[in-house]
Design an enzyme around this catalytic site. Structure first.
Site, PDB file in Angstrom:
ATOM      1  N   CYS A  55      -2.332  -6.464   2.406  1.00  0.00           N
ATOM      2  CA  CYS A  55      -2.646  -6.161   3.801  1.00  0.00           C
ATOM      3  C   CYS A  55      -3.992  -5.428   3.890  1.00  0.00           C
ATOM      4  O   CYS A  55      -5.011  -5.979   3.468  1.00  0.00           O
ATOM      5  CB  CYS A  55      -1.517  -5.392   4.471  1.00  0.00           C
ATOM      6  SG  CYS A  55      -1.637  -5.418   6.279  1.00  0.00           S
ATOM      7  N   GLU A  78       6.117  -7.858  -0.002  1.00  0.00           N
ATOM      8  CA  GLU A  78       7.295  -6.989  -0.128  1.00  0.00           C
ATOM      9  C   GLU A  78       8.207  -7.075   1.094  1.00  0.00           C
ATOM     10  O   GLU A  78       9.346  -6.587   1.054  1.00  0.00           O
ATOM     11  CB  GLU A  78       6.860  -5.537  -0.378  1.00  0.00           C
ATOM     12  CG  GLU A  78       6.433  -4.749   0.826  1.00  0.00           C
ATOM     13  CD  GLU A  78       5.017  -5.042   1.317  1.00  0.00           C
ATOM     14  OE1 GLU A  78       4.529  -4.289   2.183  1.00  0.00           O
ATOM     15  OE2 GLU A  78       4.396  -6.028   0.857  1.00  0.00           O
ATOM     16  N   HIS A  88       2.457  -9.454   3.819  1.00  0.00           N
ATOM     17  CA  HIS A  88       3.229  -8.481   3.052  1.00  0.00           C
ATOM     18  C   HIS A  88       4.249  -9.197   2.174  1.00  0.00           C
ATOM     19  O   HIS A  88       5.330  -9.551   2.658  1.00  0.00           O
ATOM     20  CB  HIS A  88       3.966  -7.524   3.997  1.00  0.00           C
ATOM     21  CG  HIS A  88       3.096  -6.527   4.671  1.00  0.00           C
ATOM     22  ND1 HIS A  88       2.772  -5.316   4.095  1.00  0.00           N
ATOM     23  CD2 HIS A  88       2.477  -6.552   5.875  1.00  0.00           C
ATOM     24  CE1 HIS A  88       1.988  -4.632   4.920  1.00  0.00           C
ATOM     25  NE2 HIS A  88       1.800  -5.361   6.006  1.00  0.00           N
TER      26      HIS A  88
END
Length: 211
Positions: free
Chosen positions: A82, A194, A192
């Site tokens: 990001c 994650e 992202h």
């Protein structure tokens, strides 16, 4: 033995979610701002949320820009996520204010040209042939984005036959923007991983397997 990965703690980013996602790949993960710890790791993950200028200020406060540069000079893997990707570029422009980035790649982080911002939600990406980052993933796989700024123009030109050019992945929200880059030991994603479920876990596993 799992690879040792440091999530760089410079006051910006979803540190614990990044840590948990990396631990699921089998890596040994430490969240740290310590210079020696970050330099010694097999891989360095640079997260980032918020404003470009604030992230750069925080990064410099822990010598993060120096850590990134020194690791890459030695061919040591670094991955940005990001705003952690955005700060790898030459500069960012927010609200008319220009801030110097790490300058690993030429280019400007600028407002997205789209009818709705922020760009928030799941998006497919256009992956170049030969990508190791997206190996094993279906072309229609979606990843989770949340951002109002991005790199809309890839400016690095590579003409040498001895150097493999970076692999640039694109996504579209209003207009195309850079969604990911693979450039030797330096990888980065605007989305992202994650927060991207199984797809993000597979991508992070691909990175850890290169360490």
């Amino acid at each position: 033995m799992g690879k040792n990965v440091v999530v760089l703690d410079y006051g910006s980013g979803n540190l614990r979610s990044a840590q948990r996602a990396l631990e699921r790949t089998g890596a040994n993960v430490t969240v740290s701002a310590d210079y020696d710890t970050a330099m010694a790791a097999d891989g360095l993950l640079v997260p980032g949320v918020g404003a470009f200028e604030a992230c750069m200020r925080g990064l410099k406060s822990v010598r993060g820009d120096w850590i990134i540069g020194r690791r890459l000079a030695g061919g040591r893997p670094v991955m940005g996520i990001c705003v952690g990707m955005q700060i790898l570029f030459e500069k960012g422009v927010e609200h008319g204010v220009e801030t110097a980035g790490c300058d690993e790649w030429p280019g400007t982080v600028e407002p997205l040209d789209a009818p709705v911002v922020p760009h928030m939600g799941w998006n497919t990406v256009d992956v170049p042939e030969g990508s190791r980052m997206f190996a094993g993933l279906d072309p229609e796989t979606r990843f989770y984005f949340v951002h109002s700024y991005g790199v809309r123009h890839w400016e690095l030109e590579t003409h040498s036959a001895r150097i493999n050019p970076p692999l640039v992945t694109w996504a579209t929200h209003g207009q195309p923007f850079v969604a990911a880059v693979e450039n030797g030991p330096l990888w980065a994603t605007q989305f992202h991983p994650e927060k991207s479920g199984d797809a993000g876990a597979a991508l992070l596993t691909n990175w850890v397997n290169t360490l």
